[in-house]
Enzyme design. Structure first.
Site, PDB file in Angstrom:
ATOM      1  N   CYS A   2     -18.159  -5.409  58.914  1.00 28.87           N
ATOM      2  CA  CYS A   2     -17.760  -6.043  57.660  1.00 28.87           C
ATOM      3  C   CYS A   2     -18.283  -5.223  56.485  1.00 28.87           C
ATOM      4  O   CYS A   2     -19.201  -4.427  56.613  1.00 28.87           O
ATOM      5  CB  CYS A   2     -18.330  -7.452  57.586  1.00 28.87           C
ATOM      6  SG  CYS A   2     -17.890  -8.512  58.976  1.00 28.87           S
ATOM      7  N   ARG A  27     -14.479   0.917  58.034  1.00 29.52           N
ATOM      8  CA  ARG A  27     -15.257   0.059  58.912  1.00 29.52           C
ATOM      9  C   ARG A  27     -14.365  -0.817  59.784  1.00 29.52           C
ATOM     10  O   ARG A  27     -14.813  -1.310  60.816  1.00 29.52           O
ATOM     11  CB  ARG A  27     -16.170  -0.854  58.078  1.00 29.52           C
ATOM     12  CG  ARG A  27     -17.267  -0.138  57.327  1.00 29.52           C
ATOM     13  CD  ARG A  27     -17.864  -1.023  56.248  1.00 29.52           C
ATOM     14  NE  ARG A  27     -19.091  -0.449  55.725  1.00 29.52           N
ATOM     15  CZ  ARG A  27     -20.314  -0.922  56.010  1.00 29.52           C
ATOM     16  NH1 ARG A  27     -20.455  -1.957  56.784  1.00 29.52           N
ATOM     17  NH2 ARG A  27     -21.381  -0.349  55.509  1.00 29.52           N
ATOM     18  N   TRP A  74     -14.539  -8.505  59.911  1.00 24.68           N
ATOM     19  CA  TRP A  74     -14.124  -8.512  61.311  1.00 24.68           C
ATOM     20  C   TRP A  74     -14.179  -9.961  61.768  1.00 24.68           C
ATOM     21  O   TRP A  74     -15.152 -10.658  61.483  1.00 24.68           O
ATOM     22  CB  TRP A  74     -15.108  -7.720  62.175  1.00 24.68           C
ATOM     23  CG  TRP A  74     -14.825  -6.280  62.377  1.00 24.68           C
ATOM     24  CD1 TRP A  74     -15.581  -5.233  61.928  1.00 24.68           C
ATOM     25  CD2 TRP A  74     -13.752  -5.700  63.111  1.00 24.68           C
ATOM     26  NE1 TRP A  74     -15.025  -4.057  62.324  1.00 24.68           N
ATOM     27  CE2 TRP A  74     -13.911  -4.297  63.062  1.00 24.68           C
ATOM     28  CE3 TRP A  74     -12.657  -6.239  63.811  1.00 24.68           C
ATOM     29  CZ2 TRP A  74     -13.024  -3.427  63.681  1.00 24.68           C
ATOM     30  CZ3 TRP A  74     -11.783  -5.357  64.428  1.00 24.68           C
ATOM     31  CH2 TRP A  74     -11.970  -3.984  64.356  1.00 24.68           C
ATOM     32  N   ASN A  98     -22.700 -10.263  56.149  1.00 22.18           N
ATOM     33  CA  ASN A  98     -22.529  -9.410  57.329  1.00 22.18           C
ATOM     34  C   ASN A  98     -23.592  -9.808  58.341  1.00 22.18           C
ATOM     35  O   ASN A  98     -24.751  -9.996  57.961  1.00 22.18           O
ATOM     36  CB  ASN A  98     -22.720  -7.929  56.987  1.00 22.18           C
ATOM     37  CG  ASN A  98     -21.598  -7.379  56.157  1.00 22.18           C
ATOM     38  OD1 ASN A  98     -20.582  -8.036  55.947  1.00 22.18           O
ATOM     39  ND2 ASN A  98     -21.778  -6.176  55.653  1.00 22.18           N
ATOM     40  N   GLY A  99     -23.239  -9.915  59.608  1.00 18.76           N
ATOM     41  CA  GLY A  99     -24.233 -10.188  60.631  1.00 18.76           C
ATOM     42  C   GLY A  99     -23.973 -11.463  61.383  1.00 18.76           C
ATOM     43  O   GLY A  99     -22.844 -11.944  61.486  1.00 18.76           O
ATOM     44  N   GLU A 479     -29.176   7.111  81.033  1.00 18.71           N
ATOM     45  CA  GLU A 479     -28.710   7.232  79.653  1.00 18.71           C
ATOM     46  C   GLU A 479     -29.778   7.883  78.766  1.00 18.71           C
ATOM     47  O   GLU A 479     -29.460   8.719  77.917  1.00 18.71           O
ATOM     48  CB  GLU A 479     -28.324   5.846  79.116  1.00 18.71           C
ATOM     49  CG  GLU A 479     -28.076   5.775  77.632  1.00 18.71           C
ATOM     50  CD  GLU A 479     -26.901   6.606  77.142  1.00 18.71           C
ATOM     51  OE1 GLU A 479     -26.737   6.695  75.911  1.00 18.71           O
ATOM     52  OE2 GLU A 479     -26.155   7.175  77.976  1.00 18.71           O
ATOM     53  N   LYS A 483     -29.273  11.373  76.675  1.00 17.24           N
ATOM     54  CA  LYS A 483     -29.497  11.510  75.236  1.00 17.24           C
ATOM     55  C   LYS A 483     -30.418  12.685  74.946  1.00 17.24           C
ATOM     56  O   LYS A 483     -30.199  13.463  74.027  1.00 17.24           O
ATOM     57  CB  LYS A 483     -30.105  10.225  74.655  1.00 17.24           C
ATOM     58  CG  LYS A 483     -29.125   9.102  74.494  1.00 17.24           C
ATOM     59  CD  LYS A 483     -28.123   9.395  73.378  1.00 17.24           C
ATOM     60  CE  LYS A 483     -26.856   8.608  73.576  1.00 17.24           C
ATOM     61  NZ  LYS A 483     -25.987   9.109  74.656  1.00 17.24           N
ATOM     62  N   GLU A 486     -28.581  15.947  75.521  1.00 22.75           N
ATOM     63  CA  GLU A 486     -27.516  16.206  74.558  1.00 22.75           C
ATOM     64  C   GLU A 486     -28.035  16.787  73.249  1.00 22.75           C
ATOM     65  O   GLU A 486     -27.437  17.704  72.703  1.00 22.75           O
ATOM     66  CB  GLU A 486     -26.763  14.901  74.256  1.00 22.75           C
ATOM     67  CG  GLU A 486     -25.820  14.441  75.343  1.00 22.75           C
ATOM     68  CD  GLU A 486     -25.135  13.137  74.970  1.00 22.75           C
ATOM     69  OE1 GLU A 486     -23.906  13.055  75.120  1.00 22.75           O
ATOM     70  OE2 GLU A 486     -25.825  12.200  74.525  1.00 22.75           O
ATOM     71  N   HIS A 502     -38.275  10.384  97.482  1.00 15.87           N
ATOM     72  CA  HIS A 502     -37.271  11.025  98.327  1.00 15.87           C
ATOM     73  C   HIS A 502     -36.818  12.374  97.771  1.00 15.87           C
ATOM     74  O   HIS A 502     -35.691  12.801  98.011  1.00 15.87           O
ATOM     75  CB  HIS A 502     -36.067  10.101  98.502  1.00 15.87           C
ATOM     76  CG  HIS A 502     -36.413   8.830  99.218  1.00 15.87           C
ATOM     77  ND1 HIS A 502     -36.629   8.775 100.577  1.00 15.87           N
ATOM     78  CD2 HIS A 502     -36.618   7.572  98.749  1.00 15.87           C
ATOM     79  CE1 HIS A 502     -36.935   7.543 100.929  1.00 15.87           C
ATOM     80  NE2 HIS A 502     -36.937   6.789  99.829  1.00 15.87           N
ATOM     81  N   LYS A 602     -16.974  14.888  70.185  1.00 18.39           N
ATOM     82  CA  LYS A 602     -17.061  13.427  70.177  1.00 18.39           C
ATOM     83  C   LYS A 602     -16.080  12.807  71.160  1.00 18.39           C
ATOM     84  O   LYS A 602     -16.409  11.862  71.869  1.00 18.39           O
ATOM     85  CB  LYS A 602     -16.798  12.898  68.766  1.00 18.39           C
ATOM     86  CG  LYS A 602     -17.039  11.407  68.609  1.00 18.39           C
ATOM     87  CD  LYS A 602     -18.486  11.052  68.876  1.00 18.39           C
ATOM     88  CE  LYS A 602     -18.748   9.565  68.753  1.00 18.39           C
ATOM     89  NZ  LYS A 602     -20.076   9.195  69.255  1.00 18.39           N
TER      90      LYS A 602
END
Length: 607
Positions: A2, A27, A74, A98-99, A479, A483, A486, A502, A602
């Site tokens: 928003c 947005r 939104w 917003n939120g 993940e 990161k 990357e 192992h 991206k």
């Protein structure tokens, strides 16, 4: 996301408010509205759909006045209707938000019991009523806001106008950005500096918990304890790209800190807070008839799918296969009749994933897509479209898109369990309650940013780093390693904790930091046992856990990172934050290109 803009001006503001909303169209939104204060009245105009619809409303029914607020929304609590569009108002107060307000239902029940009536399904409207009650009782707007803010749990940015007070607005923020702009005899509020760019280049960023009285001659800012404070006024850059970055050093940093608000917005699209139930988009197939789920994704989205596999199998008892998209078609997978093929993508254009989607479609699978671009190729070809509401993600290394994917997948898992008869209505309500808590927990995790930055130099010299986790924390370990690879170019790998013995344990020495994700709970002791195996061989451990876990196992670690204590369901969302921040600060310490790391794009649109 928003968008908010507010103007305390010396000339009519409605056109400039709409212009500010236009600058925030990037947005995404599905309704918009403005409210001005004029001649002792709140003049409110709203419309569904594109801003052009609001412009048309204003052409025939203008909103005069030199002070006002505006919003693009939104759809979160409630459908994208005019009645649910912001600003929300009572006879005395109008506001935009917003939120998410976590304790919305409790507050709404209290207000209803006191005779207040509501015209919308939103959480926002309850804030308008709470502030209005205070004003109607004779309190000043400032005292009204001071009384109400401590009652709100969640993540929010607010801009509030008052019918009887046409000379100022009040703004507040907690977990959602809000900036003050300073002009010549005018002052402004905005979600970001881009919204205010043509109005002023002089910007002050409100800090966490701040609230502000915005008048024509400037702004009075107060901290969370209601003490007057000064916030640095900076000159924003001239380019939109610089302005969008705000007061953050990199887009990735900005996007990490946006997570409480975008996760709140995403979750709000999938839950009905009044009923405390999960609500999915309409579908023309029987979800209860799904016999098997095949998840296909790449990179970070693949790890979101790995977490979802735990959820689908634990809650709904539906078997799940998961594949890397680039391998999926080439192993000639067995696709059973009645299967649901679930594709996870940020862009919705990833070539490998799109090819896998079409392969599944040709083989009779029902197609569901979790995607951040609802107009993408994958979205258009889906039987069930499940959009995330992360907003544009500029940094190549995904952060907020990942946590929004997890939010959607958790809601889908809960709903599937319900229609499968594996979840009672009360258990569904409990899951929804925990999901609503996620944005505030993300905010609490972000509060440890400085601690993580302070220990990043301990990791930056390493050539190799290992990440360990059990259960849903195993994909989070992978993940975290991704990161770090990357953006810092340090070789890193994520392993299931029990797999250390192992093979990977052979890599352990004093030069290999080991990052352990171990929230307290049923898997904690096992994970700590594996961590002790590392320490016994000279490994340097960074333990990421909650206060209980750190108290039990933190002694002797190279460093500890404390997270809030949360329900296991939302732990993957919360524990994404420290691994993102650690990678970010290590990359900054090494001086690499955080937002555009070498060799990466991206969106990968070729196989």
């Amino acid at each position: 996301m928003c968008g908010i803009i507010g103007i305390v001006g010396k000339s009519p503001v409605s056109d400039r408010l709409v212009d500010g909303l236009k600058r925030m169209e990037y947005r995404g939104y599905d309704s918009a509205g403005v409210c001005t204060v004029f001649d002792g009245q709140l003049i409110r105009r709203r419309a569904e759909g594109k801003l052009a619809n609001l412009v048309n409303v204003l052409k025939t029914d203008d909103a005069p006045g030199n002070i006002g607020i505006a919003h693009t929304r939104w759809a979160t609590h409630g459908a994208p209707t005019t009645s649910n569009a912001h600003p929300h108002a009572t006879g005395e107060v109008a506001l935009v938000h917003n939120g998410i307000i976590e304790n919305f239902k409790q507050l709404r029940d209290e207000l209803t019991a006191r005779g207040r009536t509501f015209e919308s399904e939103t959480d926002t409207e309850i804030v308008a009523h709470l502030v209005s009650e205070q004003v109607e009782a004779g309190h000043s707007p400032a005292d009204a806001v001071k009384a109400v803010l401590p009652r709100l749990r969640g993540a929010f940015a607010l801009a509030i106008a008052f019918r009887q007070f046409p000379d100022f607005l009040i703004g507040a923020r907690l977990g959602s950005p809000l900036v003050v702009g300073y002009g010549d005899g005018e002052t402004y509020l905005g979600s970001d500096a881009l919204a205010l760019a043509p109005l002023t280049q002089k910007i002050a960023y409100l800090e966490e918990g701040d609230w502000v009285i915005v008048a024509r001659d400037g702004a009075q800012i107060f901290d969370k304890d209601n003490h007057p404070v000064e916030r640095e006024i900076t000159t924003s850059g001239v380019s939109a790209a610089q302005i969008e970055k705000g007061n953050y050093r990199h887009y990735m940093q900005k996007e990490i800190f946006e997570q409480p608000i975008v996760v709140a917005q995403t979750l709000s699209s999938y839950i009905r807070p009044l009923e405390q139930t999960v609500a999915l988009p309409q579908m023309d197939f029987d979800l209860a008839g799904v016999k098997r789920i095949t998840i296909v994704a790449c990179g970070t989205s693949f790890y979101a799918g790995m977490v979802a596999k735990y959820w689908f199998e634990t809650f709904a008892r539906v078997p799940v296969d998961i594949d890397v998209a680039s391998e999926f078609r080439y192993r000639d997978p067995v696709l059973e009749e009645g299967g649901l093929a679930l594709f996870i993508s940020q862009s919705g254009e990833t070539a490998d994933t799109l090819a896998a989607l079409r392969h599944c479609k040709e083989n009779g699978q029902t197609i569901a897509v979790v995607v951040n671009v609802p107009t993408s190729s994958m979205a258009r070809e889906a039987d069930l479209l499940l959009p995330t509401h992360a907003g544009p993600e500029i940094g190549v290394a995904s952060t907020k898109a990942f946590t929004c994917q997890l939010a959607v997948l958790a809601a889908l898992a809960a709903h599937l369990a319900l229609v499968k008869g594996k979840l009672s209505a009360e258990e569904e309500r409990e899951i929804v309650r925990h999901l609503i808590e996620a944005p505030a927990a993300l905010n609490a995790a972000l509060a440890h940013d400085e601690d993580i930055a302070a220990m990043a130099h301990l990791i930056a010299p390493a050539r190799d780093v290992l990440y360990l986790g059990r259960g849903p924390d195993y994909p989070l370990a992978m993940e975290g390693a991704l990161k770090l690879k990357e953006i810092s170019y340090i070789h890193a790998e994520g392993y299931a904790s029990g797999e250390m013995k192992h093979g990977p344990i052979a890599l352990i020495d004093e030069a290999v930091p080991v990052i352990v994700l171990a929230p307290s709970g049923p898997l904690f002791e096992k994970t700590v046992s594996n961590m002790q195996e590392v320490r016994a061989r000279g490994g340097k451990v960074v333990l990421i856990s909650d206060a209980e876990g750190i108290a039990e196992a933190g002694e002797g670690c190279l460093a500890t990172i404390e997270m809030p204590t949360v329900h296991p369901l939302i732990a993957p969302l919360v524990y994404a934050v420290p691994v993102q921040l650690l990678a970010y600060h290590v990359a900054c310490a090494k001086g690499t290109d955080v937002d555009q790391p070498r060799n990466l794009a991206k969106s990968v649109t070729v196989e």
